[in-house]
Design a protein around this motif. Structure first.
Motif, PDB file in Angstrom:
ATOM      1  N   HIS A 109       0.886  -1.168   0.000  1.00 49.60           N
ATOM      2  CA  HIS A 109       0.000   0.000   0.000  1.00 49.60           C
ATOM      3  C   HIS A 109       0.916   1.208   0.000  1.00 49.60           C
ATOM      4  O   HIS A 109       1.739   1.362   0.906  1.00 49.60           O
ATOM      5  CB  HIS A 109      -0.902   0.016   1.237  1.00 49.60           C
ATOM      6  N   SER A 110       0.810   2.026  -1.030  1.00 50.14           N
ATOM      7  CA  SER A 110       1.692   3.187  -1.087  1.00 50.14           C
ATOM      8  C   SER A 110       0.893   4.443  -1.397  1.00 50.14           C
ATOM      9  O   SER A 110      -0.132   4.389  -2.072  1.00 50.14           O
ATOM     10  CB  SER A 110       2.795   2.983  -2.134  1.00 50.14           C
ATOM     11  N   ARG A 111       1.397   5.539  -0.850  1.00 51.60           N
ATOM     12  CA  ARG A 111       0.805   6.852  -1.113  1.00 51.60           C
ATOM     13  C   ARG A 111       1.930   7.823  -1.400  1.00 51.60           C
ATOM     14  O   ARG A 111       2.891   7.916  -0.630  1.00 51.60           O
ATOM     15  CB  ARG A 111       0.006   7.317   0.096  1.00 51.60           C
TER      16      ARG A 111
ATOM     17  N   GLN B 181       2.955  11.586  -1.767  1.00 55.13           N
ATOM     18  CA  GLN B 181       2.528  12.939  -1.433  1.00 55.13           C
ATOM     19  C   GLN B 181       3.592  13.975  -1.754  1.00 55.13           C
ATOM     20  O   GLN B 181       3.602  15.046  -1.178  1.00 55.13           O
ATOM     21  CB  GLN B 181       2.169  13.023   0.054  1.00 55.13           C
TER      22      GLN B 181
ATOM     23  N   ASN C 125       3.260  -0.800   4.170  1.00 56.28           N
ATOM     24  CA  ASN C 125       2.761   0.532   3.841  1.00 56.28           C
ATOM     25  C   ASN C 125       3.940   1.466   3.603  1.00 56.28           C
ATOM     26  O   ASN C 125       4.820   1.575   4.452  1.00 56.28           O
ATOM     27  CB  ASN C 125       1.901   1.095   4.984  1.00 56.28           C
TER      28      ASN C 125
ATOM     29  N   LEU D 260       4.745   5.449   2.627  1.00 59.63           N
ATOM     30  CA  LEU D 260       4.244   6.812   2.494  1.00 59.63           C
ATOM     31  C   LEU D 260       5.420   7.668   2.053  1.00 59.63           C
ATOM     32  O   LEU D 260       6.432   7.759   2.751  1.00 59.63           O
ATOM     33  CB  LEU D 260       3.671   7.316   3.825  1.00 59.63           C
TER      34      LEU D 260
END
Length: 161
Positions: A5-7, A9, A43, A45
């Motif tokens: 799961h990557s975001r 920004q 994860n 971020l």
């Protein structure tokens, strides 16, 4: 395979492809000596300097920005179930741009290094004193050499759009 799961920004730099990033993360976890079966969640971020400084202060209690912050739930010693989030990494591409300008391999190599570094921390490596730091640097180099055989870091983490 590890579930990623990557975001992203960070508006200054291009977003890596999710499929290739997932393959890279799985291979990096295996190279770091982490269990990959049963599958667990990772994860990632990706933030900018300003956000990283805030996370560093709020979550770690340190002042200023940094390259990567690692949260590993493997440390608990408890068994995990498939799909449990076991590692969370907060990664700063802005730091990778700065450091990459000074080191061989550039930005893309730094980004790969930050992921490997966080995964090695999750595998129990430490870099707070000289002897463990030397071991950590050796392990980083070993993992990156393994990963370079399968992945083009410049394609995975392009510096320009």
């Amino acid at each position: 395979m590890i579930s990623l799961h990557s975001r992203w920004q960070n508006r200054k730099l291009p977003v890596p492809g999710k499929k290739e990033l997932r393959k890279f993360a799985h291979a990096a976890a295996a190279a770091a000596g982490l269990p990959v079966d049963p599958a667990w969640d990772l994860n990632l971020l990706f933030v900018n300097d300003r956000s990283m400084a805030r996370y560093n202060a709020e979550l770690v209690g340190h002042e200023g920005t940094t390259d990567v912050i690692t949260f590993s739930y493997f440390d608990s010693g408890e068994d995990y179930l498939p799909g449990d989030t076991m590692i969370e990494l907060i990664i700063n591409p802005d730091a990778a741009v700065r450091e990459g300008a000074r080191r061989p391999g550039g930005y893309s190599y730094e980004m790969a290094l930050y992921i490997v570094h966080g995964l090695l921390h999750s595998a129990g490596e430490d870099d707070l004193s000289p002897a463990p730091r030397r071991r950590m640097r050796r392990r980083e180099k070993e993992c990156l050499e393994i990963l370079e055989k399968e992945f083009d870091f410049n394609t995975l983490f392009p510096e320009t759009k």
